[in-house]
Design an enzyme around this catalytic site. Sequence first.
Site, PDB file in Angstrom:
ATOM      1  N   THR A 233       0.811  -1.206   0.000  1.00 13.92           N
ATOM      2  CA  THR A 233       0.000   0.000   0.000  1.00 13.92           C
ATOM      3  C   THR A 233       0.849   1.261   0.000  1.00 13.92           C
ATOM      4  OG1 THR A 233      -1.636  -1.190   1.270  1.00 13.92           O
ATOM      5  CG2 THR A 233      -1.827   1.187   1.261  1.00 13.92           C
TER       6      THR A 233
ATOM      7  N   THR B 199       1.671  -4.337   4.460  1.00 14.14           N
ATOM      8  CA  THR B 199       1.544  -4.663   5.873  1.00 14.14           C
ATOM      9  C   THR B 199       1.119  -6.108   6.105  1.00 14.14           C
ATOM     10  OG1 THR B 199      -0.731  -3.851   5.861  1.00 14.14           O
ATOM     11  CG2 THR B 199       0.989  -2.308   6.536  1.00 14.14           C
ATOM     12  N   ASP B 200       0.524  -6.751   5.104  1.00 14.25           N
ATOM     13  CA  ASP B 200      -0.044  -8.078   5.336  1.00 14.25           C
ATOM     14  C   ASP B 200       0.968  -9.062   5.908  1.00 14.25           C
ATOM     15  OD1 ASP B 200      -2.548  -7.362   4.455  1.00 14.25           O
ATOM     16  OD2 ASP B 200      -2.805  -9.193   3.278  1.00 14.25           O
TER      17      ASP B 200
ATOM     18  N   LYS C 115       0.545  -8.179  13.283  1.00 10.97           N
ATOM     19  CA  LYS C 115      -0.531  -7.323  12.787  1.00 10.97           C
ATOM     20  C   LYS C 115      -1.800  -7.814  13.451  1.00 10.97           C
ATOM     21  CE  LYS C 115      -2.578  -5.482   8.548  1.00 10.97           C
ATOM     22  NZ  LYS C 115      -2.717  -5.615   7.090  1.00 10.97           N
TER      23      LYS C 115
END
Lengths: 619, 619, 402, 402
Positions: free
Chosen positions: C81, C155-156, C233
């Site tokens: 992203t 970020t995943d 996360k």
Amino acid sequence: MKIGLEIHFQLKGNKLFCSCSTEGTESGSAFQRKLTPVMGEMGMVDSAVKYENIRNREFLYRVSSNSCLVEKDEEPPHPVNTEALNTAIAISEALNCKILDYASFMRKIVIDGSNTSGFQRTGIIGMDGYIQTSGGPVRISTITLEEDACRKISEKHGRAEYSLDRLGIPLIEISTEPDIADPEHALETAKAIGHFVMSMNNFRGEVDSIRQDVNFSMGFGRVEIKGVSKLSFIKDTLDYEIKRQESLKEISDLFHGKPPEIGDFIDITDIFNNTGSSMIKKAITSGKSVMCARLPGCNHLMKYGNYRLGRELADVAKNMGIGGLMHSDEFPAYGLTGEELSQIYSAARKMDEDAVIVVIADRDSTESLSPLLKERMNKIIKLDLAETRAATTNGETRYLRPLAGKERMYPETDIPLIRITEDILENIKSMVPKSLDEIKKDLIKKYKLSSVEAESIINNNLLSLFMSLSDGFKNPSLLSRILLQVMPEFEKKRGTKLTQEEIRDILGVSISGGNIYRRDDGIKSIIGIARSRGWDRNTLELALSLYILNAIPVSELEKRPELVPLNEAEIRGIINELSEEGQLNEKNLIVMFRKKTDHSFDPRLVMRIFTEMKKSDKL
Amino acid sequence: MKIGLEIHFQLKGNKLFCSCSTEGTESGSAFQRKLTPVMGEMGMVDSAVKYENIRNREFLYRVSSNSCLVEKDEEPPHPVNTEALNTAIAISEALNCKILDYASFMRKIVIDGSNTSGFQRTGIIGMDGYIQTSGGPVRISTITLEEDACRKISEKHGRAEYSLDRLGIPLIEISTEPDIADPEHALETAKAIGHFVMSMNNFRGEVDSIRQDVNFSMGFGRVEIKGVSKLSFIKDTLDYEIKRQESLKEISDLFHGKPPEIGDFIDITDIFNNTGSSMIKKAITSGKSVMCARLPGCNHLMKYGNYRLGRELADVAKNMGIGGLMHSDEFPAYGLTGEELSQIYSAARKMDEDAVIVVIADRDSTESLSPLLKERMNKIIKLDLAETRAATTNGETRYLRPLAGKERMYPETDIPLIRITEDILENIKSMVPKSLDEIKKDLIKKYKLSSVEAESIINNNLLSLFMSLSDGFKNPSLLSRILLQVMPEFEKKRGTKLTQEEIRDILGVSISGGNIYRRDDGIKSIIGIARSRGWDRNTLELALSLYILNAIPVSELEKRPELVPLNEAEIRGIINELSEEGQLNEKNLIVMFRKKTDHSFDPRLVMRIFTEMKKSDKL
Amino acid sequence: MLIGQKVDFSYKGAEYTGTFISSSDDAITVKLGSGYNITLNRDSFKVIKEYPPESMEKDSLTEINQECGEDGICILTTGGTIGSSVDYKTGAVKPVKDISYLYNFVNNIDQFKLYHENIENMLSENVDAGKWLTFARKARDAMKKGNSVIIFHGTDTMQYSASALSFMFEEQTEPVIFTGSQRSSDRPSSDAFLNIEGSIHFASMEMGEVGISMHTGTSDDSVSLYRGTRTRKMHTSSRNAFISIGEPCMAKYSNGKVSQESYIKKPSENIVLKDRLDENVGLIYFYPGMRGEDFYNLSYNKKAVIIMGTGLGHVSSGILAVIKKLSKETAFFMASQCIYGNVNMNVYSTGRDLLDAGVIPLGNMLAETAMVKAMYILGNYPDDLNKLMKTNMKGEIEEIVR
Amino acid sequence: MLIGQKVDFSYKGAEYTGTFISSSDDAITVKLGSGYNITLNRDSFKVIKEYPPESMEKDSLTEINQECGEDGICILTTGGTIGSSVDYKTGAVKPVKDISYLYNFVNNIDQFKLYHENIENMLSENVDAGKWLTFARKARDAMKKGNSVIIFHGTDTMQYSASALSFMFEEQTEPVIFTGSQRSSDRPSSDAFLNIEGSIHFASMEMGEVGISMHTGTSDDSVSLYRGTRTRKMHTSSRNAFISIGEPCMAKYSNGKVSQESYIKKPSENIVLKDRLDENVGLIYFYPGMRGEDFYNLSYNKKAVIIMGTGLGHVSSGILAVIKKLSKETAFFMASQCIYGNVNMNVYSTGRDLLDAGVIPLGNMLAETAMVKAMYILGNYPDDLNKLMKTNMKGEIEEIVR
């Protein structure tokens, strides 16, 4: 007389069942718990009502910087701290115990809140050992490795507050059989055990790191005296307890074993409507009542000569939270007038031979106190003195509670068995502390110390300091002299003791910042300078004196003129001066000479020159 | 003259892109954000410095009870609120728009902080419609469905504070082409559009739920007037704007399109060292300066007759945060003395035909104000009046900012395309609001109302009330009479208006607790009693009067004697009485009769009996 | 029609002008003059006139790639992203061309020497062991030139990549900071700007570890640095999705200043990169009623399997039986699906049985980290697998859990 | 030697008396008179004398089982830490015989009518769909007699069981409260007592749902009631391991009082128990580099598979390809390994591709709950699987996430 000891000592490093440090500060946060006496685990207390009471006690735990989920009882224990286990094995070896093939831990139920889990984890490491004493061997029954409990901060309004900082610190308990003959022997035995304890590198060595319980019996039942805080108090405490039991024996004899019947409490508050005693006035204003009761035939037994029956009863009151129990042997006191006293005595119907006790408390408390006083009086007169007592900080003892029932224990299933293998036993061999005798022999042999020096070093607890400095110090007998004579002399002059750390810094070969005079941040050591300058003993001692007493920085010592020893010419000159000033002889020579100069000098040289000068008639 | 409207209205129920309610209160917590003008999205403002400035603005968002992670911009939008989408389609149908085959949403960049995301989600639902007006069809360019922005709470020290309660409320925007001829026509058009809006069941209907922007041009550039809060202000606002532009045209003509050169600001603070004006004294004490500048040839243009040049300039100052801009057309005022005025004028070198402006601010602000004033004066005199203006709450307008650059939009990729299927279009058919004309026809046809009645019901906004009551009320013309005549009469007597809810409760067939007189908690309704008793119109109206004006509970109405209509004999008696008392004729009969009795009666019956009695000479 | 081409078209009888954006089987999307995109059925859309297409810029990644210089901060973009931006014309998401706009907003940016190298452009769910090698080697190259390293990453799976580099860099001379964003950087409200600002400051610390720089809370006022091996996360979408499990963050950045919050390893003298990974590792989430055969199929032929057991580290007796069968060929490790707290297999009989079957408990190591760690150990120290998995190498085990 | 038999023995030359506790291949454990157990090598342990064994009580579960009466609270014990107790002689953990001591400490216990039925004695990691049926039927039977129901359950899989009963009871006339403990009830510090105290009060509420009653915090001052379908064990060992994910708890119990904290469903008129479950459901935790074949093997022939994807609900393109292959036979559902927040597959291309492949996003439904829900729906409404999985049936989807 039978005396047994239980000596507990803490280890430093990590806690027993987690990686937290043994040292820490409070961190501010807190949590609250209750403990439930689980089925059958309450010993004598069994009724639902009692359960309920205990259930309603609240414990507040202050989280410390050295605690984690294990201390919070929010996580199972981690594997046992190997160093602590090894230390326990080493101590067991030193005390000639049989080491168990496996270390296995138990849960010892404790529901006073001092353990967040409600139990203390403890395991036997060694059994059936002994320690040699002048009175023959004293048997060691067990050596256990356990976790220390929480530190109590306060207790009020049914809520006890604890800190987690102490919880989980490794604690080794050494229990002897009741083989000890008398108080003196008890002290010797404790000292001998203490020697082994303090020889361990990881002995914690803080205030309270050693705690001693004493079991004592002289035929009137076993007394457990908890928490003798210092070695030296063991004897005092036992002496006190012997005297106490002896005096109670006398009292019992006076009554021919038939307890006097304590009278019922009578409310005499009215007597004090206009009292001048501010203490009583205040108590009455806050709603308390003054009550008295007669103790037939107890006059001059309450507190008179060796008799202290008053205190025996007062301890019961104190445990109930009733501050004061006054009695007639003390009166007049507390600001009571003769008039008031006679009113009290008349209300209590006191005869000459009777004593009267006076209690100021709310009526309910006094009423529940009454049967307890009677029960205690019965036990005393029947010489059934078995109980748990607490050692006080002034070498006395006081009643704490009845002897506890048998401890409830069950296995700590969260910790797997640890096999004590041959490898482990081999590895800890070097850790096993030596006995005092062996050490003394070593000192004499290796350092050529006299037997007296060696003993002094051991007895003054200077062994580890001596050992740690002996490598750097080429002259062990000088080191011994400095530690045993020079330093104590300086300390006397200074008025304060030096810690072993400070002495180590002063005498250590390299001074690593930790210096008693902060303005001196050189890294040279006094001993280092001494060696490089080839200082003799006297110069070194003068240098130490300048440093310790006059606060001359190490960096300036090299430049001090006093530290250049006087040469023969200078000595001759001073002797001449002295001789002119008056009577000088072999006896006063060195004293007079020392007064005359600040400089370092060799007294033997001065003596030799004086003798020569005298011989050659130069004086 | 070209006028276009943009009408925004909120829907109630759930928010557009999450399940939060449209209604909520603040919950107390808050968070803080910044917005970054992303690459190329800033339109005209491009330099890094400006970026930096905007980057340093802080936005504080107060969390409301009707907000979730979507409003916090912590979660992608949920699927669009179907009810809101259907409403937008229905309105589009009603306004004869072409419905798009797909609803797709865009992100319209807004970086004033009013959207936590930095953009507003908006999508076109219908295009190219029209609405019939007396002036012919007005074209609808687009109907969009969008999310409302945050409600601003305050703005100070570079930090704007918003509440999340309004953010995300579904908002429908109806934009017309500039087909509207004049202010009257604008009002009519707005009302006509408003009719459709308010016919929707889920129209939110709170204060501020409708917001209207007006686009206006009379040849001097397009003016966007933002936020006309009430329908009725549309005409006032436009009238004001027309007058304003006309007067500016006159001023421009006076200068022949050549702007007067505003003089430089001169510091005249010294003049006021001993001023009696507390306002000026206070400003000077706080470190401000008083400065003046000459406006050549502007005497009596600043504020005189229709001329308001002063306000045009003051608006610029106000937007800069400079509170007051005074001018010579106002003087003497603000406590200025004649002496001070002449000193000001002399400092500014004012000639008779000149005006002078006076500003009290810190010097820096005044200096940055100067070029802006000149620029504005130029634009006015050159009649380039295009700009964004704000409607005030008293029907005027004031300068807000230059017209915005073209809006930056890009697709809202988080929301999938929604296909507007035939099924959807079929389903919303029943939702499509009817036009006023159709409704009027329906009323006349179905309820047999007169054309006047039907119009009155529509114009007085009683349509939905009438419809909701008409089922329970068997007699629509009575209902119409009650709503249009009886109730307004009662309200006049009472001095307060009844809400539509209250009227609905009073006239509803069952009264469900919600009752204007709280002490009446019966569940019977007045209409219910009327029907069971067979009350005639007069009795019913009397009952309503008792209830509304005399606060008689419904439960007691049944027992009231007044509500038993007079029978012929009683009427005869009263007429006799009246006749004895004096002159009685057909004209005053009913009035006199009503004075004589509290009871319900049928006036036609009274009249008949009177006529009969008179005929039969019984009077 | 070409993307971006201007067209006149009719729809339901009316005529419009717009720019062609895209088409699918059924529908066509055009942008109107107002900026709105509208999407219409293909058959209701009639082209009236196509205007000549404007010349389109060429999209090329290589052109804007630049090599890292020396003694600065090297930003390696890998996609995700944070490294992507919407094309305002088409709405398609593309890699950011001019990275500079992302950090134009950093306070005192002038004091930093920034380089930028675009090494990959992918969604992080597609990152695998091969990519970790690439990232690590690029980071090493940058470090060799005296640069600290910032890696822009989706970020995943950022936590997996950060773990991988944590282990692979046995020694490192500069910090390696991963950063990303939960709101894309083409939005005014993007968290990318502050996260990058934080990462640049963190990259300037004395630090020889791999960290993750992400928002502390929902507010734009603080960025936290999390240890690569202890971070997870924990929220699908919020700015503060990343947190260190069971320990405080390493440092915080706020108002231009960094404050250290817990232990940070100092830089080493040398770079030691162990760039071998053995991918033959599995991660299995146990659940009630899980079939033995499923567990068998997943574990069979794997060198190591991380089990996410229940509670203190348990599985059903059925799974236990399978483990016993396979444990000679496959090393089994136990982490907990509880996420927080230690695994402890001494407390219940199931745990003790699992220990007997050879399952190794991993303390409080995150299952995801354990999976990556097993790949690293099998790649480099296969003979010491069991011992090293239990050893705290890179802060992946928190000794003291408060 | 028999367990509990008194023996004289010698060890390293000394003689002792103790009670035989247990033996293994190598070692023998005896309890000394002091209460300490000691464990010795078998070959260093010499029996000198065995005393006659004391008669042992017979351990029998059935004896202490009692049937539920009417209009009270029925406690069903299924095993787990809370329902077990150490045998103080042997140290072995056994089911609690006299449940009453557990709730002897409940405030105002007299106002409650308590029954106790021992229906199972197992570790919760071994609970499976078959057991859920047993629990549910027993709960129904108790409810039919007007009782509310408390189920003592191991904490490991309590959330799964509570979810299962939540779905299976489509209507219920009384609350069903699961409770358990993180510290075993044979310890003075056990959380069992307060948790039970809370559960009894919660069981007395007007409530037609399934809940979980566990400690609110680490202090013994509050118990929370959590919704069966939204709760997760988030810590391996702490008292406050259970929390509702993304929503407040339903109620709190403290100081003898219950306060409602969020929506609680009222009881129904009737009991509707749907007691069919289809176990052919999988739960797969995706990780970087996960092999397509592993995913294939796990999914093949399953009726439904819950994927724990990364971030907003993603898997790698390799896994996507497998899903496409299988999605005609197997229904795939997406939850996130982030645990907190919604899955949203419209934001990134991977998500949109997964949607195209037929993967159904589950919002913020917990993966574990989804697994159980799929079993329930396949068992009862197989034709409406996709629709019902997305429908909020029992609070398993939190519509508004704050």
